[in-house]
Design an enzyme around this catalytic site. Structure first.
Site, PDB file in Angstrom:
ATOM      1  N   HIS A 560       0.840  -1.207   0.000  1.00  0.00           N
ATOM      2  CA  HIS A 560       0.000   0.000   0.000  1.00  0.00           C
ATOM      3  C   HIS A 560       0.873   1.254   0.000  1.00  0.00           C
ATOM      4  O   HIS A 560       0.746   2.116   0.861  1.00  0.00           O
ATOM      5  CB  HIS A 560      -0.918   0.017   1.227  1.00  0.00           C
ATOM      6  CG  HIS A 560      -1.914  -1.082   1.254  1.00  0.00           C
ATOM      7  ND1 HIS A 560      -2.669  -1.379   2.367  1.00  0.00           N
ATOM      8  CD2 HIS A 560      -2.299  -1.977   0.307  1.00  0.00           C
ATOM      9  CE1 HIS A 560      -3.467  -2.404   2.110  1.00  0.00           C
ATOM     10  NE2 HIS A 560      -3.250  -2.786   0.857  1.00  0.00           N
ATOM     11  N   SER A 561       1.771   1.379  -0.952  1.00  0.00           N
ATOM     12  CA  SER A 561       2.698   2.509  -0.975  1.00  0.00           C
ATOM     13  C   SER A 561       1.990   3.814  -1.324  1.00  0.00           C
ATOM     14  O   SER A 561       1.120   3.849  -2.193  1.00  0.00           O
ATOM     15  CB  SER A 561       3.801   2.246  -2.006  1.00  0.00           C
ATOM     16  OG  SER A 561       4.527   1.078  -1.684  1.00  0.00           O
TER      17      SER A 561
END
Length: 649
Positions: A560-561
């Site tokens: 989930h960058s």
């Protein structure tokens, strides 16, 4: 299709946001020529993509299945006891939507409000949240949409272990809700929705929904796969095109072979939190000091490029369950009979098949009580007071159950398992990514920053304890796989109890005999009585230290960058403005999750789609056209087997 040398709009990156941008723009005006350039392969009609239940294979790094690029910390981290973190980034059309866990969640209203940017509040974005959804679950609220291209359902069958999980969660104070993805609920458990179309059993990925559906009916969307955008071409500070290279390094004598495509109206960077800042820096947009060191002409001096990298963190613990439980362990272990059964089931009735599920059927969002806060330490208490306390819609942690062991089954004893995931949604830790060369094949400097803020240990530690209490109260519970738990002192009351005769006698009610069968507990007369578990496990300071060591040793990315090209004022380190224009440039936008100035408490596929929808609206407005809805026909039946995708090669 003929590869044009000039188009109106170039979208660099075929992840969820890029697919939305390209598809919405092309569909809005058939005369507008749009090119989408993606570094990975085409996902069209790939059974390893569209069959939901085999997503685990797509996470493997085996040299054959290359659906992800792996970013590894450039340096060992003292915060993780000398480990280097590894962050896989999707390398396929559709981006993470083609290979992710398919867990449907949405960010809280206050998450978007925290952007403090005109036009980006939760209320502003709600119509776009609805526009993208084809919501296929019953609900009692009005926050969902029903005519959009992205299908959301319970997917296949709901495993009885999910109901067991929900009952056990309720027993420790987590109430059941029919919908905790209403953007306001922050403490509750539910049957977890999935990005799966209930009519076909297929994964609902962004490329199928927004790109293939347009290319099937129009000829103004050009798709280039297996090509990596290396830089933006500028005339002065005006973006006029891009240079791209083959995704695999075919350079001769160290020379990079670039192809140039020009854009008459706009270049859109949508290569993700890890890819977009690298393209900007190679193009002359970033910290002037860094660019001059690399002999790159400075187009716009933006020190914020590549900074403030954010992610979500996860740990997992594994528990044994009864022989009667239905799990995916035999399938994942490679048992031929189990695999044949599940694949045959898919072929005959995919909408109801077990492979039409991700095996993650239930989960929760939670916030700590005042009493729990006291035990979590001063670092997190300070974060709570400044970030969570006055925003009751923000969950601190997510938790979920997987119907099987998320692990290498070759290393596990035989048996049936469940996996409990603990997800930290709002880490205080931050990292960075920067190029080390103008050569697009040279790996960047990457510091994930995982756990470099001490405040992040407490909520994960707390969540581990909560999921452990849930597991102990499940009827199916049969012990803990100690290899996948903290290493408590054997004499501690918190020590894990694995399967053996003595442990079984200690944990079962008095006077009952226990037999061992295939590595799990078997009870000849009656099932394990979870109702007899009343007291929570007590942990000492030494136990908490053991949990923190386990976290440091095992915490990893949730894919989930966010946040390396933040949408905020330039003087505050911002990279893009409220219309997603890159400061100091013309005709250049960033449209992906790199623009997030703060974290979003969600599995970020929903947020990437939403940023794409917002970006499409903004650019359509500037081009004098309107987004057309419904977007395009949503595929309700599998495409003919063996049909190859049409694409530019």
């Amino acid at each position: 299709m003929v590869h044009p040398q000039e188009v109106d709009v170039i979208v660099a990156g075929g992840g969820p946001a890029g697919c939305v941008m390209a598809g919405r723009l092309a569909y809005a005006d058939p005369n507008l020529k749009v090119m989408l350039i993606e570094g990975g392969a085409n996902n069209r009609d790939d059974p390893w993509v569209y069959r939901p239940g085999i997503y685990v294979r797509n996470m493997q790094r085996d040299g054959i299945n290359e659906k992800a690029t792996f970013y590894t910390d450039s340096m060992e981290s003292s915060y993780m006891r000398g480990r280097k973190s590894i962050v896989p980034c999707a390398n396929i059309l559709g981006g993470g939507s083609s290979i992710n866990f398919q867990m449907y969640t949405r960010a809280s209203v206050s998450d978007w409000d925290d952007f403090k940017m005109e036009g980006w509040t939760g209320q502003d974005l709600m119509p776009l949240m609805k526009r993208l959804e084809n919501y296929q679950k019953p609900t009692n609220n009005d926050t969902h949409g029903y005519d959009g291209p992205i299908a959301i359902s319970n997917g296949g069958q709901i495993n009885p272990l999910a109901q067991d999980f929900l009952r056990a969660s309720h027993a420790i104070g987590i109430p059941f809700s029919d919908d905790i993805q209403d953007c306001t609920t922050s403490h509750g458990a539910e049957i977890w929705a999935k990005y799966i179309n209930r009519e076909t059993g297929r994964r609902s990925d962004a490329a199928t929904a927004y790109v293939h559906s347009v290319m099937d009916v129009q000829n103004n969307l050009y798709l280039r796969t297996n090509a990596r955008v290396s830089r933006v071409i500028f005339e002065g500070n005006k973006a006029v095109g891009v240079a791209y290279v083959p995704s695999r390094n075919r350079a001769n004598n160290g020379q990079v072979q670039e192809t140039i495509v020009r854009a008459r109206k706009c270049v859109v960077l949508s290569s993700g939190t890890l890819g977009t800042p690298q393209i900007l820096e190679r193009s002359g947009v970033g910290s002037g000091d860094l660019l001059r060191q690399l002999d790159i002409k400075v187009v716009s001096d933006l020190p914020g490029v590549g900074e403030q990298y954010q992610d979500h963190y996860t740990t997992l613990s594994i528990f044994r369950v009864s022989n009667e439980s239905s799990t995916t362990d035999a399938f994942l272990r490679g048992d031929p009979a189990a695999q044949k059964e599940l694949f045959t089931e898919w072929e005959t009735s995919p909408e109801k098949a077990r492979l039409s599920s991700n095996s993650i059927d239930a989960g929760f969002k939670i916030r700590p009580t005042e009493e729990e806060l006291k035990e979590m330490g001063p670092e997190f208490k300070q974060l709570w007071d400044t970030y969570f306390k006055d925003k009751p819609d923000k969950p601190v942690m997510f938790g979920s159950i997987v119907n099987g062991a998320y692990a290498d089954h070759a290393l596990l004893p035989p048996g049936k398992y469940i996996t409990m995931f603990q997800y930290l949604e709002y880490p205080a830790s931050r990292g960075k990514i920067h190029i080390k060369s103008t050569n697009p094949y040279v790996e960047p400097f990457f510091d994930s920053g995982f756990m470099n803020n001490k405040a992040d240990f407490a909520p994960i530690r707390w969540s581990y304890k909560k999921t452990r209490e849930v597991a102990r109260r499940m009827d199916a519970f049969r012990g803990e796989l100690t290899s996948h738990h903290p290493h408590f002192h054997p004499a501690s009351p918190a020590a894990c109890r694995d399967i053996d005769i003595q442990t079984a006698k200690q944990m079962m009610p008095d006077g009952l005999t226990v037999g061992i069968h295939m590595g799990t507990w078997h009870r000849p007369s009656e099932p394990y009585d979870a109702s007899k578990v009343h007291d929570d496990i007590k942990y000492t300071k030494e136990d908490d230290a053991a949990i923190d060591d386990w976290i440091a040793d095992h915490v990893e990315t949730t894919w989930h960058s966010l946040g390396t090209c933040a949408m905020k004022p330039r003087e505050q380190g911002g990279v893009v403005d409220k219309r997603l224009n890159v400061y100091g440039t013309e005709n250049l936008k960033c449209v992906d999750l790199s623009i997030c100035p703060d974290n979003l408490g969600t599995n970020t596929y929903s947020s990437a789609l939403l940023v794409g929808e917002k970006g499409a609206d903004l650019l359509c407005e500037e081009l004098g056209i309107k987004v057309r809805t419904p977007h395009a026909p949503v595929p309700h039946a599998p495409a003919p087997r063996g049909v190859a995708a049409t694409q530019v090669r």
